[in-house]
Design a protein around this motif. Structure first.
Motif, mmCIF file in Angstrom:
data_model
loop_
_atom_site.group_PDB
_atom_site.id
_atom_site.type_symbol
_atom_site.label_atom_id
_atom_site.label_comp_id
_atom_site.label_asym_id
_atom_site.label_seq_id
_atom_site.Cartn_x
_atom_site.Cartn_y
_atom_site.Cartn_z
ATOM 1 N N SER A 4 -8.845 -71.349 49.522
ATOM 2 C CA SER A 4 -8.002 -72.442 49.058
ATOM 3 C C SER A 4 -6.892 -72.719 50.063
ATOM 4 O O SER A 4 -6.669 -71.951 50.986
ATOM 5 N N ILE A 6 -3.982 -72.376 49.409
ATOM 6 C CA ILE A 6 -2.874 -71.456 49.090
ATOM 7 C C ILE A 6 -2.705 -70.437 50.224
ATOM 8 O O ILE A 6 -1.628 -69.917 50.455
ATOM 9 N N ILE A 7 -3.819 -70.169 50.909
ATOM 10 C CA ILE A 7 -3.784 -69.155 51.963
ATOM 11 C C ILE A 7 -3.084 -69.703 53.202
ATOM 12 O O ILE A 7 -3.688 -70.345 54.053
ATOM 13 N N ASN A 11 2.947 -68.638 51.922
ATOM 14 C CA ASN A 11 2.607 -68.180 50.573
ATOM 15 C C ASN A 11 2.264 -66.694 50.508
ATOM 16 O O ASN A 11 1.883 -66.184 49.462
ATOM 17 N N LEU A 12 2.378 -66.013 51.619
ATOM 18 C CA LEU A 12 2.009 -64.598 51.668
ATOM 19 C C LEU A 12 2.887 -63.772 50.727
ATOM 20 O O LEU A 12 4.111 -63.837 50.791
ATOM 21 N N VAL A 13 2.257 -63.030 49.846
ATOM 22 C CA VAL A 13 3.053 -62.161 48.967
ATOM 23 C C VAL A 13 2.745 -60.676 49.163
ATOM 24 O O VAL A 13 3.536 -59.813 48.790
ATOM 25 N N TYR A 14 1.595 -60.378 49.730
ATOM 26 C CA TYR A 14 1.298 -58.953 49.932
ATOM 27 C C TYR A 14 0.313 -58.763 51.075
ATOM 28 O O TYR A 14 -0.768 -59.350 51.083
ATOM 29 N N ARG A 194 3.441 -48.887 41.902
ATOM 30 C CA ARG A 194 4.746 -49.499 42.206
ATOM 31 C C ARG A 194 5.885 -48.539 41.855
ATOM 32 O O ARG A 194 6.878 -48.445 42.569
ATOM 33 N N LYS B 4 -0.683 -70.557 41.064
ATOM 34 C CA LYS B 4 -1.996 -70.190 41.595
ATOM 35 C C LYS B 4 -1.837 -69.207 42.753
ATOM 36 O O LYS B 4 -0.899 -69.293 43.527
ATOM 37 N N GLY B 5 -2.786 -68.336 42.828
ATOM 38 C CA GLY B 5 -2.790 -67.387 43.937
ATOM 39 C C GLY B 5 -4.149 -67.315 44.590
ATOM 40 O O GLY B 5 -5.103 -67.995 44.164
ATOM 41 N N ASP B 6 -4.226 -66.518 45.630
ATOM 42 C CA ASP B 6 -5.521 -66.325 46.281
ATOM 43 C C ASP B 6 -5.477 -65.003 47.050
ATOM 44 O O ASP B 6 -4.394 -64.487 47.359
ATOM 45 N N VAL B 7 -6.639 -64.491 47.323
ATOM 46 C CA VAL B 7 -6.709 -63.237 48.076
ATOM 47 C C VAL B 7 -7.658 -63.390 49.253
ATOM 48 O O VAL B 7 -8.613 -64.167 49.206
ATOM 49 N N GLY B 52 -2.142 -64.431 42.053
ATOM 50 C CA GLY B 52 -1.353 -63.857 43.156
ATOM 51 C C GLY B 52 -0.452 -62.715 42.723
ATOM 52 O O GLY B 52 0.596 -62.490 43.317
ATOM 53 N N CYS B 53 -0.881 -61.947 41.725
ATOM 54 C CA CYS B 53 -0.025 -60.862 41.211
ATOM 55 C C CYS B 53 -0.022 -59.654 42.126
ATOM 56 O O CYS B 53 0.834 -58.781 42.007
ATOM 57 N N ALA B 54 -1.026 -59.563 42.991
ATOM 58 C CA ALA B 54 -1.127 -58.488 43.997
ATOM 59 C C ALA B 54 -1.506 -57.132 43.418
ATOM 60 O O ALA B 54 -1.513 -56.137 44.122
ATOM 61 N N VAL B 67 -2.646 -60.927 49.854
ATOM 62 C CA VAL B 67 -2.460 -61.797 48.685
ATOM 63 C C VAL B 67 -1.499 -62.947 49.006
ATOM 64 O O VAL B 67 -0.479 -62.743 49.671
ATOM 65 N N TYR B 68 -1.859 -64.124 48.503
ATOM 66 C CA TYR B 68 -1.026 -65.322 48.669
ATOM 67 C C TYR B 68 -0.755 -65.911 47.294
ATOM 68 O O TYR B 68 -1.561 -65.794 46.367
ATOM 69 N N ARG B 69 0.369 -66.571 47.191
ATOM 70 C CA ARG B 69 0.696 -67.253 45.934
ATOM 71 C C ARG B 69 1.492 -68.495 46.275
ATOM 72 O O ARG B 69 2.428 -68.427 47.088
ATOM 73 N N GLU B 70 1.126 -69.589 45.634
ATOM 74 C CA GLU B 70 1.832 -70.823 45.954
ATOM 75 C C GLU B 70 3.279 -70.731 45.479
ATOM 76 O O GLU B 70 3.598 -70.032 44.524
ATOM 77 N N LYS B 71 4.122 -71.431 46.204
ATOM 78 C CA LYS B 71 5.543 -71.429 45.850
ATOM 79 C C LYS B 71 5.732 -72.135 44.508
ATOM 80 O O LYS B 71 4.947 -73.003 44.132
#
Lengths: 255, 75, 355
Positions: A4, A6-7, A11-14, A194, B4-7, B52-54, B67-71
């Motif tokens: 998507s 989103i990547i 948007n990187l969270v982890y 965590r 929404k998130g994605d991996v 996108g909870c990781a 992991v990505y998550r939209e702002k």
């Protein structure tokens, strides 16, 4: 699934912390070592102390931990990591020093080094991975093997009458005046992992206070040694290990 | 509605342990029928419900998931 | 400033460690060497130089503390006596394997087992042949006087860092316990050098430093061994030290080391007084061994008597060095017994001259 939009970097969270190297871990599928390594590496990363941290690897499955942590490390003889860490910390008191040890290393052959480093209150962090079995040598009984648990050297189950009792060394070191923070965690589920990381972060921060040893037990799995799938091993751990080795803080600094 | 998130899964490093599967709240992940060069069935996305909870990445022993998550959308 | 003092061997050695700029001492009490840690604790070198001293929970822990400190590029030392040195052998093997520098002092007492606290040289094999597991060598210095105990501490640190190898000072209960006049060298500053092989914290843009003796791939482990062997050949080329006396016209030769060499010197004087032309070679380094000099002297003399406070250990290296050129015999007392000059002279007359 198609990738998507989103990547994207913003948007990187982890992602894998840079305090871990890119080497492929040699651990068996589903083994908790990888997650425990990463939680510790993330704690180091978040504190910004990569260049100030020196680790000590044990003998056991995590003997090659120095390939995965991107910090300066020394490889200790079996059970001697707390003594090696003592030597390092006494020379470099401003560095953050940790050991990463399994149950055979820490609670059998290295019991004396563990107890005495804790009793001296060495300002180090000891990370203790307890999966109740010797993984590297092929699944023999550990000091922490549960009563009745089958291993290659307790093939009919651990008989406490002849093989002795599992050693709750974490409760033991919590009794020592030299320990400052003692806790038991796990890394098998997201919330637990965590929490374990928060404990590691706290323990590393405490090192600056020079108030004693921080000791974190991670109750973990050994799918290969336990002869289970990773999912089964985590379930078995929850049902059998946690009642005997209850998770939670055992000794917390007085406020 | 949840963001929404994605991996992104590094399938060559995946050992197919399935730990991530049970960590996912929305059953986004499953094992592929294909194997990677090491012979492991690797984790793949099977739906678009990722938030996108990781959680999957946090428990992945081999650190294969990014992991990505939209702002958050500004209203 | 140089300083003359009357000191006990063990205490002089401890003072020398402070003066040599040692960063750390980790030890565990055992007779006949407990004065080393007692002196250091009393002297409190943390105040003088910043040197750290710690009494460990065991010899095993002490040598591993040395490993940790040495891995940081620091000048670390430990000392013990025979049973304690056996316990340290695991750590010494790891230190040799990881190529770390350190100084280990063995104030030898008689064994096997708990043995006795009386002096002996029965740890010769353990010191020079490796002692722990694996193909490795210690550089072994054998003092015969309190003065040499002092000087060898300084030399031991120099050699340890020159070759990144553990150095053993093989003393014994006689030298450790006796008092002699000693000239102490001036206080040296502690080193501030940051070695690139030392774990001091990862530097930005540099690979992390790993101190290990583990190479799981045989090809890699063989490379480590080849590197070690090349280093030992260098040591053999550069570091042989020995003392000879009265060898110019000698028809017979004594070979002895450490305190036993002093007793043998007395026997030599008695022999010379009787007109027996005997000389002595005293290896000061037991590894590397003075092979060439012994071989050269073997071509000159009619026989060699090796005298030791053990059942015959260095004599094997003397025979290898002599390589059949001349007869080599042995005389020794053991179990904590010390040979007298009379006994040694008699052994020379019976085993070598009359033999």
């Amino acid at each position: 699934m198609a990738e998507s939009n989103i990547i994207s970097p913003e948007n990187l969270v982890y992602e894998k912390t840079s305090v871990m190297t890119d080497r492929i871990l040699h651990y068996c599928p589903g083994c908790g070592h990888g997650t425990a390594h990463r939680m510790l590496a993330e704690a180091i990363d978040e504190l910004g102390i990569q260049g100030d941290t020196i680790g000590v690897a044990p003998v056991g499955c995590s003997v090659l931990a120095y390939y995965y942590f991107d910090v300066d490390m020394q490889e200790a003889a079996h059970g001697r990591a707390p003594a090696v860490a003592t030597g390092i910390k006494r020379m470099l008191p401003e560095r953050y020093v940790f050991t990463y040890q399994g149950d055979g290393d820490l609670a059998a052959i290295g019991t004396a080094e563990t107890i005495h480093a804790c009793n001296r209150g060495e300002n180090i962090l000891i990370v203790f991975i307890n999966n109740g079995i010797y993984g590297m040598t092929g699944g023999q009984m550990a000091p922490t093997t549960l009563p009745g648990m089958k291993t290659s050297t307790s093939p009919r189950g651990r008989d406490v009458a002849t093989m002795g009792n599992p050693l709750k060394i974490t409760e033991l070191v919590a009794e020592l005046p030299g320990t400052y923070f003692v806790t038991r965690q796990s890394v098998h589920a997201p919330a637990n992992a965590r929490k374990a990381k928060r404990a590691m972060k706290k323990a590393l921060e405490y090192q600056k206070l020079k108030k004693g040893t921080c000791f974190i037990e991670i109750v973990s799995n050994c799918p290969s040694g336990w002869k289970m799938t990773p999912a089964q091993s985590n379930k078995w751990m929850e049902e059998n290990m946690f009642p005997f080795y209850p998770l939670g803080d055992i000794k917390v600094p007085e406020q | 509605m949840a963001r929404k998130g994605d991996v992104v899964i590094n399938i060559e490093r995946c050992k197919g342990c399935e730990i991530c599967l049970s960590a996912c709240p929305n059953e986004v992940l499953a094992l592929s029928s294909e194997v990677n060069s090491k012979g492991y069935h690797y984790a793949i996305k099977v739906n678009s419900e990722c938030i996108g909870c990781a959680n999957c990445a946090v428990v992945c022993p081999d650190a294969v998931i990014t992991v990505y998550r939209e702002k958050a959308v500004k209203k | 400033m140089k300083e003359l003092r009357l000191m006990k061997g063990n205490e002089a050695l401890a003072e020398a460690a402070i003066r040599a700029g040692a960063d750390a001492y980790f030890g565990y009490p055992i007779t006949p060497q407990s004065e080393v840690i007692e002196y250091l604790m009393r002297e409190n070198p943390a105040d003088r130089t910043g040197m750290q001293v710690l009494q460990a929970e065991s010899e095993v822990a002490a040598i591993n503390m040395v490993y940790g400190a040495a891995g940081c590029g620091k000048r670390a030392m430990t000392s013990s006596s025979s049973p304690g040195i056996s316990l340290k052998m695991e750590g010494i093997s790891y230190i040799a394997g990881a190529e770390l520098p350190c100084v280990v002092v063995n104030v030898v007492r008689a064994g096997p087992g708990l043995g006795t606290i009386q002096p002996s040289q029965s740890d010769y094999f353990q010191a020079v042949k490796g002692g722990g597991h694996g193909d490795y060598k210690l550089i072994v210095l054998a003092p015969a006087t309190v003065q040499e105990s002092v000087d060898y501490v300084k030399l031991a640190f120099e050699l340890a860092f020159k070759y990144r190898n553990p150095v053993m000072i093989l003393s014994d209960g006689i030298i450790g316990q006796m008092m002699e006049k000693v000239e102490l060298f001036e206080q040296m500053p502690r080193s501030t050098e940051e070695y690139e092989w030392a774990t001091l914290g990862k530097k930005p843009g540099k690979d992390s430093v790993i101190v290990t003796s583990l190479q799981l791939q045989s090809e890699e482990q063989e490379k480590v061994n080849l590197r070690l062997q090349a280093k030992y050949r260098e040591v053999e080329k550069n570091e042989v030290r020995f003392e000879t006396y009265a060898c110019e016209d000698a028809e017979y030769l004594f070979a002895a080391f450490g305190s036993c060499a002093r007793i043998t010197r007395k026997a030599l004087d008695m022999a010379r007084a009787k007109g027996i032309k005997v000389g002595i070679i005293r290896p000061q380094t037991l590894y590397p061994f003075p092979v060439d000099e012994i071989n050269r002297l073997a071509g000159q003399v009619k026989g060699i008597l090796t005298v030791e406070m053990n059942a015959g250990q260095m004599v094997e290296d003397v025979r290898l060095a002599v390589n059949g050129k001349t007869p080599v015999e042995f005389y020794g007392r053991f179990g904590g017994m010390i040979p007298t000059p009379d006994e040694i002279l008699k052994a020379l007359e019976q085993k070598i001259i009359g033999g």
